[in-house]
Design a protein around this motif. Structure first.
Motif, mmCIF file in Angstrom:
data_model
loop_
_atom_site.group_PDB
_atom_site.id
_atom_site.type_symbol
_atom_site.label_atom_id
_atom_site.label_comp_id
_atom_site.label_asym_id
_atom_site.label_seq_id
_atom_site.Cartn_x
_atom_site.Cartn_y
_atom_site.Cartn_z
ATOM 1 N N VAL A 125 0.882 -1.175 -0.038
ATOM 2 C CA VAL A 125 -0.244 -0.025 -0.011
ATOM 3 C C VAL A 125 0.718 1.198 -0.070
ATOM 4 C CG1 VAL A 125 -1.733 1.204 1.249
ATOM 5 C CG2 VAL A 125 -1.831 -1.206 1.105
ATOM 6 N N ILE A 126 1.936 1.115 0.956
ATOM 7 C CA ILE A 126 2.764 2.296 1.043
ATOM 8 C C ILE A 126 4.229 1.658 0.860
ATOM 9 C CG2 ILE A 126 1.529 3.955 1.835
ATOM 10 C CD1 ILE A 126 2.580 3.370 4.632
ATOM 11 N N ASN A 127 5.327 2.159 0.893
ATOM 12 C CA ASN A 127 6.616 1.603 0.926
ATOM 13 C C ASN A 127 7.137 1.994 2.503
ATOM 14 O OD1 ASN A 127 7.915 4.316 0.936
ATOM 15 N ND2 ASN A 127 8.143 4.336 -1.154
ATOM 16 N N ALA A 128 8.254 1.259 2.776
ATOM 17 C CA ALA A 128 9.021 1.326 3.924
ATOM 18 C C ALA A 128 9.161 2.820 4.555
ATOM 19 C CB ALA A 128 10.200 0.493 4.097
ATOM 20 N N GLU A 129 9.723 3.731 3.495
ATOM 21 C CA GLU A 129 9.947 4.808 3.884
ATOM 22 C C GLU A 129 8.882 5.827 4.266
ATOM 23 O OE1 GLU A 129 12.209 8.969 1.873
ATOM 24 O OE2 GLU A 129 12.016 7.003 0.760
ATOM 25 N N GLN A 130 7.641 5.427 3.543
ATOM 26 C CA GLN A 130 6.480 6.192 3.685
ATOM 27 C C GLN A 130 5.899 5.795 5.200
ATOM 28 O OE1 GLN A 130 4.844 5.258 0.407
ATOM 29 N NE2 GLN A 130 5.240 7.041 -0.963
ATOM 30 N N PHE A 131 6.294 4.355 5.273
ATOM 31 C CA PHE A 131 5.407 4.006 6.505
ATOM 32 C C PHE A 131 6.222 4.498 7.704
ATOM 33 C CE2 PHE A 131 5.800 0.851 10.166
ATOM 34 C CZ PHE A 131 4.322 0.571 10.240
ATOM 35 N N GLU A 132 7.421 4.909 7.757
ATOM 36 C CA GLU A 132 7.966 5.341 8.920
ATOM 37 C C GLU A 132 7.660 6.751 9.160
ATOM 38 O OE1 GLU A 132 10.801 4.409 10.825
ATOM 39 O OE2 GLU A 132 10.203 2.541 10.155
ATOM 40 N N LYS A 133 7.168 7.319 8.312
ATOM 41 C CA LYS A 133 6.512 8.786 8.504
ATOM 42 C C LYS A 133 5.216 8.933 9.280
ATOM 43 C CE LYS A 133 8.793 10.992 4.489
ATOM 44 N NZ LYS A 133 8.652 11.520 2.820
ATOM 45 N N ILE A 134 4.520 7.760 8.811
ATOM 46 C CA ILE A 134 3.130 7.770 9.415
ATOM 47 C C ILE A 134 2.931 6.654 10.621
ATOM 48 C CG2 ILE A 134 1.884 8.568 7.604
ATOM 49 C CD1 ILE A 134 1.509 4.903 7.983
ATOM 50 N N LYS A 135 4.032 5.844 11.030
ATOM 51 C CA LYS A 135 3.752 4.701 11.888
ATOM 52 C C LYS A 135 3.283 4.926 13.067
ATOM 53 C CE LYS A 135 8.530 4.497 13.373
ATOM 54 N NZ LYS A 135 9.914 3.603 13.511
ATOM 55 N N ASP A 136 3.422 6.217 13.614
ATOM 56 C CA ASP A 136 2.972 6.691 14.925
ATOM 57 C C ASP A 136 1.369 7.007 14.971
ATOM 58 O OD1 ASP A 136 5.389 6.176 16.241
ATOM 59 O OD2 ASP A 136 6.119 8.086 16.014
ATOM 60 N N MET A 137 0.746 7.246 13.479
ATOM 61 C CA MET A 137 -0.663 7.666 13.405
ATOM 62 C C MET A 137 -1.508 6.471 13.372
ATOM 63 S SD MET A 137 0.039 10.543 10.308
ATOM 64 C CE MET A 137 -1.645 11.025 10.144
ATOM 65 N N VAL A 138 -1.151 5.242 13.193
ATOM 66 C CA VAL A 138 -1.977 4.027 12.536
ATOM 67 C C VAL A 138 -2.032 3.014 13.751
ATOM 68 C CG1 VAL A 138 -1.781 4.637 10.215
ATOM 69 C CG2 VAL A 138 -0.001 3.216 11.381
ATOM 70 N N SER A 139 -2.922 2.252 13.862
ATOM 71 C CA SER A 139 -2.877 1.094 14.509
ATOM 72 C C SER A 139 -3.979 0.122 14.136
ATOM 73 C CB SER A 139 -3.694 1.713 15.990
ATOM 74 O OG SER A 139 -4.055 0.624 16.875
ATOM 75 N N VAL A 140 -4.014 -1.109 14.846
ATOM 76 C CA VAL A 140 -4.906 -2.049 14.361
ATOM 77 C C VAL A 140 -5.846 -2.299 15.584
ATOM 78 C CG1 VAL A 140 -3.670 -3.060 12.392
ATOM 79 C CG2 VAL A 140 -3.493 -4.006 14.753
ATOM 80 N N GLU A 141 -5.826 -1.424 16.476
ATOM 81 C CA GLU A 141 -6.414 -1.750 17.971
ATOM 82 C C GLU A 141 -7.671 -1.014 17.720
ATOM 83 O OE1 GLU A 141 -3.755 -0.254 20.634
ATOM 84 O OE2 GLU A 141 -2.847 -2.287 21.253
ATOM 85 N N THR A 142 -8.847 -1.891 18.124
ATOM 86 C CA THR A 142 -10.408 -1.299 18.298
ATOM 87 C C THR A 142 -10.375 -0.278 19.549
ATOM 88 O OG1 THR A 142 -11.061 -3.222 17.140
ATOM 89 C CG2 THR A 142 -12.572 -1.614 18.561
ATOM 90 N N ILE A 143 -10.786 1.118 19.308
ATOM 91 C CA ILE A 143 -10.967 1.887 20.485
ATOM 92 C C ILE A 143 -12.427 1.901 20.856
ATOM 93 C CG2 ILE A 143 -10.804 4.114 20.933
ATOM 94 C CD1 ILE A 143 -8.481 4.592 19.507
ATOM 95 N N VAL A 144 -12.747 1.606 21.821
ATOM 96 C CA VAL A 144 -14.367 1.733 22.395
ATOM 97 C C VAL A 144 -14.574 2.881 23.136
ATOM 98 C CG1 VAL A 144 -16.090 0.317 23.684
ATOM 99 C CG2 VAL A 144 -14.524 -0.910 22.278
#
Length: 363
Positions: A125-144
């Protein structure tokens, strides 16, 4: 003889002093033991109080943890991560805007599900360099969400629906049904599923069908006179859902400002995504941003009297800021070049959030 008597007397006094010393020593020892016992006594801690305005984070393994979700965590400087498995397109647009990749939101959505955030790279979906820029923005955890945070989320999603519908109506009135259609489509295709569970919890009648009816009519017969009626029915359904939150809460500056800032944050994200090389390239995103801002203006009017009375300084700033934000959208039809820079847009939204924080502190 007197010498002997004197010696005996001194010996007796020494014995008395020794006994006194022993008594004092024993008393000191007992006291020390007692103090030590008190010090080492197990402490009973008071469990932390979880405020109503909180979120439960549920991990993939099923474990849950409570995290505060107050005003400082919502909006422009949000610390709440975007769930790439569940987020609506408007939320995914924040990632798209951060990386400046057109169409990334749809690409993220199409590659679901994700077992871990790194799958964004493994699924290309994105490359490793792009992932480093947004990794702190994303999650797979569900927020209730719970309490006030849940109300803010609910009203924000419905507010985004209203924003889409507002700009859609403007475009229909301008005889631009092709441009109006995406904004009629988004509420039913993108947002409705995200509020459906809450509708049941709040005893709100399901209103997906009125949205679908309008969508189908605009697609097949955009000039049909009944479009106006169907539009009004759809808007009335959204308003009914909003009314499920008591009016006293909705007109509370603290709650309303959280909703306003969340919607403006999304408007800013859409505006950023619309612009490339100092030109408005993504027309739909520009129009999304306009619709959201126009709805925010309506929403702010509902709390303006209370704000002017209780928080005059913040009220003055908000009204001036909204006028500047509106200037970014001279028309529903996007201009060739942006009127307001992305930096200026971001600064206005951030200033509003900082001003709102003062209201939260006083409430």
């Amino acid at each position: 003889m007197s010498y002997l008597f004197s010696l005996v007397k001194k010996l007796f006094q020494t014995v008395i002093k020794t006994k006194a010393f022993l008594v004092l020593f024993l008393l000191s020892l007992v006291s020390a033991i007692a103090i030590s016992a008190c010090t080492n006594e197990p402490k009973v801690s008071t469990p932390p109080t979880t405020t109503a305005n909180s979120a439960t984070v549920e991990s993939k393994d099923g474990s849950k943890s409570e995290t505060p979700k107050d005003s400082k965590m919502a909006g422009h400087n949000s610390k709440v991560k975007i769930n790439i498995n569940e987020a609506i397109l408007s939320s995914l647009d924040k990632i798209e805007a951060e990386l400046g990749i057109a169409g990334l939101s749809n690409k993220i959505q199409a590659a679901r599900p994700y077992a871990k955030v790194e799958d964004l790279v493994s699924k290309k979906v994105i490359n490793a360099e792009q992932f480093e820029k947004i990794k702190d923005m994303v999650s797979v955890e569900t927020i209730v969400l719970t309490g006030e945070a849940k109300d803010v989320d609910y009203l924000t999603k419905l507010g985004l629906m209203k924003g889409h519908m507002i700009v859609a109506k403007e475009l229909l009135d301008l005889q631009k049904p092709d441009q109006a259609f995406p904004h009629i489509e988004h509420p039913v295709e993108e947002i409705y599923a995200d509020v459906e569970a809450q509708l049941k919890e709040r005893n709100v009648k399901e209103f997906k069908q009125p949205l679908i009816d309008l969508q189908q009519l605009v697609k097949s017969k955009p000039t049909d006179p009944s479009v106006t009626t169907k539009y009004q029915e759809a808007m009335a359904s959204i308003d009914t859902a909003i009314a499920a939150v008591p009016i006293a809460q909705r007109q509370s500056p603290k709650l309303a400002l959280q909703v306003i800032n969340a919607i403006l944050d999304t408007a800013g994200t859409e505006y950023t995504a619309a612009i490339a090389n100092d030109k408005i390239k993504e027309i739909v995103e520009y129009q999304d941003s306009r619709g959201f801002t126009l709805y925010v203006e309506q929403l702010y009017k509902s709390i303006a009297p209370a704000m002017e009375k209780e928080h005059p300084g913040t009220h003055k700033q908000f009204t001036a800021s909204l006028e500047k934000l509106k200037s970014a959208y001279p028309s529903p039809l996007a201009p060739e070049k942006p009127v307001l820079s992305v930096a200026d847009m971001s600064a206005l939204i951030k200033a509003n959030e900082q001003a709102a924080a003062k209201v939260y502190a006083k409430t």
